[in-house]
Enzyme design. Structure first.
Site, PDB file in Angstrom:
ATOM      1  NE  ARG A  57      -3.527  -0.104   2.751  1.00  0.00           N
ATOM      2  CZ  ARG A  57      -3.112  -0.355   4.001  1.00  0.00           C
ATOM      3  NH1 ARG A  57      -2.332   0.504   4.628  1.00  0.00           N
ATOM      4  NH2 ARG A  57      -3.485  -1.452   4.608  1.00  0.00           N
ATOM      5  CE1 TYR A 109     -13.014  18.155 -13.170  1.00  0.00           C
ATOM      6  CE2 TYR A 109     -12.452  17.749 -10.878  1.00  0.00           C
ATOM      7  CZ  TYR A 109     -12.924  17.293 -12.091  1.00  0.00           C
ATOM      8  OH  TYR A 109     -13.298  15.983 -12.224  1.00  0.00           O
ATOM      9  CG  ASP A 182      -5.942  21.212  -9.730  1.00  0.00           C
ATOM     10  OD1 ASP A 182      -5.135  20.912 -10.635  1.00  0.00           O
ATOM     11  OD2 ASP A 182      -7.080  20.696  -9.639  1.00  0.00           O
ATOM     12  CE  LYS A 207      -8.718  15.014 -15.994  1.00  0.00           C
ATOM     13  NZ  LYS A 207      -9.105  16.070 -15.080  1.00  0.00           N
TER      14      LYS A 207
HETATM   15  C1  PLP Z   1      -9.662  16.054 -13.812  1.00  0.00           C
HETATM   16  C2  PLP Z   1      -9.295  17.068 -12.830  1.00  0.00           C
HETATM   17  C3  PLP Z   1      -9.305  16.777 -11.453  1.00  0.00           C
HETATM   18  C4  PLP Z   1      -9.751  15.450 -10.918  1.00  0.00           C
HETATM   19  O1  PLP Z   1      -8.896  14.411 -11.306  1.00  0.00           O
HETATM   20  P1  PLP Z   1      -9.370  12.892 -11.547  1.00  0.00           P
HETATM   21  O2  PLP Z   1      -8.103  12.230 -11.945  1.00  0.00           O
HETATM   22  O3  PLP Z   1     -10.433  12.915 -12.611  1.00  0.00           O
HETATM   23  O4  PLP Z   1      -9.911  12.384 -10.259  1.00  0.00           O
HETATM   24  C5  PLP Z   1      -8.913  17.780 -10.580  1.00  0.00           C
HETATM   25  N1  PLP Z   1      -8.540  19.006 -11.024  1.00  0.00           N
HETATM   26  C6  PLP Z   1      -8.529  19.311 -12.336  1.00  0.00           C
HETATM   27  C7  PLP Z   1      -8.120  20.675 -12.769  1.00  0.00           C
HETATM   28  C8  PLP Z   1      -8.904  18.356 -13.275  1.00  0.00           C
HETATM   29  O5  PLP Z   1      -8.914  18.680 -14.577  1.00  0.00           O
END
Ligand code: PLP
Length: 387
Positions: A57, A109, A182, A207
Site C-alpha cells: 500500500r 474544476y 491545482d 490528464k
Molecule cells: C480532472 C481534474 C481533477 C480530478 O482528477 P481525476 O483524476 O479525474 O480524479 C482535478 N482538477 C482538475 C483541474 C482536473 O482537470
C-alpha cells in the site's frame, strides 16, 4: 531550467526521457518491471529482507520512481501518488480539521468544488468560495476568515484564469494558511507553483502528465517535507488507502517519458489555434492566456515557461443550439470530458455543470492535442461553417 538530480544537473526533458533515475543498476533493465507483489517476506530473525519493502500500500518502487521524478520537476521536497486526482484533492482537504476554515477559488474544476462543498458540510468546516484573481477582496477575506487552507487552480477551468501565485501566497503566509495549487492544466513543465510561493501543488495525473487518456491518477508535491500537513497527507495516502495500482504507475512512468515532447507540441498547437479562432467571425471570444489581448496574459508570462498550456475555452457567436451544432459537426475534436491527452477533445461545459453553474451556454472548452495544427484549424473552420 535545469534540475539538480543525483545524476547532476539535467534538463527536465532529459530526466523525463530516462524515466527519472534511468536503468536499474542491478539488472541493467532500461525500463523498470511491474512489481505486483503486495507483501514482502521476513528472515528467520523476523527482520524484513528489504527494510523498504513491507506491504505494497505504501512500499511500491514504481510509486517511488514516479514520485522522485515529479518532486524534481516541481522543485519540491517530496511527492505522493494517489489513485485519482480527486483522491489527491481529498487528501489535501482532509488536512483541515473539523471547525476549521477552507477557502477555495470560485469557478474552478466543478468536481473539486462539488467535493469540497459536500466534505465541508459533512465535517463542520467553513467553506468560503472566492475569486482569487480579485486580490483586494481576497486580501480582505483572508484577513477576516483566517483559513487553514487556500485552494486555487492555475490556470482555472473552464474560464482559464491565471491567478497571481506570489500575490496570493503572501497573505496566506501572513495569516497562517496553507496554499495548494491545482496546476493540472499547466503541467509541471509550464508552471512550478512551489517556486512561486505555494506550499503544495496537485495534479490530476489522469490528464497531461500521463497524456494518453488511459489511467486515473493524482499527485501532490510539497515544498516542505517536514511540515505537519505533509505528514498528514503521507499518512492519508498510506492509511486511507486511495493508492494507485502498479500497472497504472508503470503506464504513468511510460507516459512521463514523452511529457516534454507532448507539452511542446500541445502548447504550440494551442497558441496557433487560439490565434486562428480569435479572428474567426463565428467566435465571440477566446479565453486563453497565450493571447496578448487576454486579461491574464501578463500574469501568465510572468509565471509560466515554454507556453501557456493546452486548455482554452471559446465563446461561439450564437445560441446554445448553434454551439451544440458546432460541437456536433466537429469530426476530429472528440466530444468527451477530460483534458491533456494526445487527442483533442471538446466539451459543452454547460451540459455537464447545469444552469446553476453560471457557465455560458455558448462556451466550448477545448483540450488541444498533438495532431497537425492544420487539421485542427480545418476541423473548426468546417464546424463553424454550419452556423
Ligand atoms: C480532472 C481534474 C481533477 C480530478 O482528477 P481525476 O483524476 O479525474 O480524479 C482535478 N482538477 C482538475 C483541474 C482536473 O482537470
Amino acid at each position: 531550467m535545469p534540475e539538480t538530480t543525483r545524476k547532476g544537473v539535467l534538463h527536465a526533458d532529459t530526466l523525463l526521457a530516462h524515466g527519472g533515475s534511468g536503468h536499474d543498476p542491478a539488472t541493467g533493465a532500461v525500463v523498470p518491471p511491474v512489481q505486483t507483489a503486495t507483501t514482502f517476506v521476513r528472515d528467520e530473525a523476523y527482520n524484513l529482507i528489504s527494510p523498504a519493502h513491507l506491504y505494497s500500500r505504501d512500499d511500491n518502487d514504481l510509486y517511488r520512481k514516479v514520485e522522485a521524478l515529479i518532486a524534481t520537476l516541481e522543485q519540491g521536497e517530496d511527492s505522493r501518488l494517489f489513485a485519482s486526482g480527486m483522491a489527491a484533492v481529498a487528501a489535501v482537504a482532509r488536512t483541515v480539521k473539523p471547525g476549521g476554515t477552507l477557502m477555495v477559488q470560485s469557478g474552478i474544476y466543478w468536481g473539486t468544488t462539488a467535493f469540497l462543498r459536500d466534505h465541508c458540510t459533512h465535517t463542520g468546516i467553513a467553506l468560503i468560495e472566492t475569486d482569487v484573481t480579485d486580490l483586494t477582496t481576497f486580501a480582505e477575506e483572508i484577513a477576516i476568515a483566517k483559513p487553514d487552507l487556500v485552494w486555487i487552480e492555475v490556470p482555472s477551468n473552464p474560464y482559464i484564469k491565471v491567478a497571481d501565485i506570489p500575490a496570493v501566497s503572501a497573505p496566506c503566509r501572513e495569516h497562517g494558511a496553507l496554499l495548494c495549487v491545482d496546476a493540472t492544466a499547466a503541467t509541471p513543465l509550464v508552471l512550478k507553483p512551489l517556486t512561486l510561493g505555494a506550499d503544495l501543488v496537485m495534479h490530476s495525473a489522469t490528464k497531461a502528465i500521463n497524456g494518453h487518456s488511459d489511467i486515473l491518477g493524482g499527485v501532490v508535491s510539497t515544498r516542505d517535507k517536514g511540515s505537519a500537513a505533509w505528514a498528514y497527507i503521507c499518512a492519508e495516502r498510506k492509511m486511507a488507502g486511495a493508492v494507485m495500482g502498479s500497472f497504472e504507475a508503470w503506464l504513468l512512468l511510460r507516459g512521463l517519458r514523452t511529457l516534454g515532447l507532448r507539452v511542446e507540441r500541445m502548447n504550440a498547437n494551442a497558441i496557433a489555434l487560439a490565434e486562428h479562432l480569435n479572428q474567426h467571425p463565428k467566435i465571440d471570444r477566446v479565453l486563453f492566456p497565450g493571447l496578448e489581448t487576454d486579461p491574464y496574459h501578463d500574469q501568465a508570462v510572468a509565471q509560466m515557461t515554454g507556453g501557456f498550456g493546452s486548455l482554452m475555452s471559446v465563446l461561439i457567436a450564437g445560441s446554445r443550439a448553434d454551439t451544440l451544432r458546432v460541437t456536433g459537426a466537429l469530426k476530429l475534436f472528440q466530444r468527451a470530458t477530460s483534458l491533456g491527452g494526445v487527442e483533442s477533445l471538446v466539451e459543452h461545459r454547460h451540459t455537464i455543470e447545469g444552469d446553476t453553474s453560471g457557465v455560458p451556454e455558448n462556451l466550448l472548452r477545448l483540450s488541444v492535442g498533438i495532431e497537425h495544427i492544420d487539421d485542427l484549424k480545418a476541423d473548426f473552420d468546417q464546424a463553424l461553417g454550419t452556423i
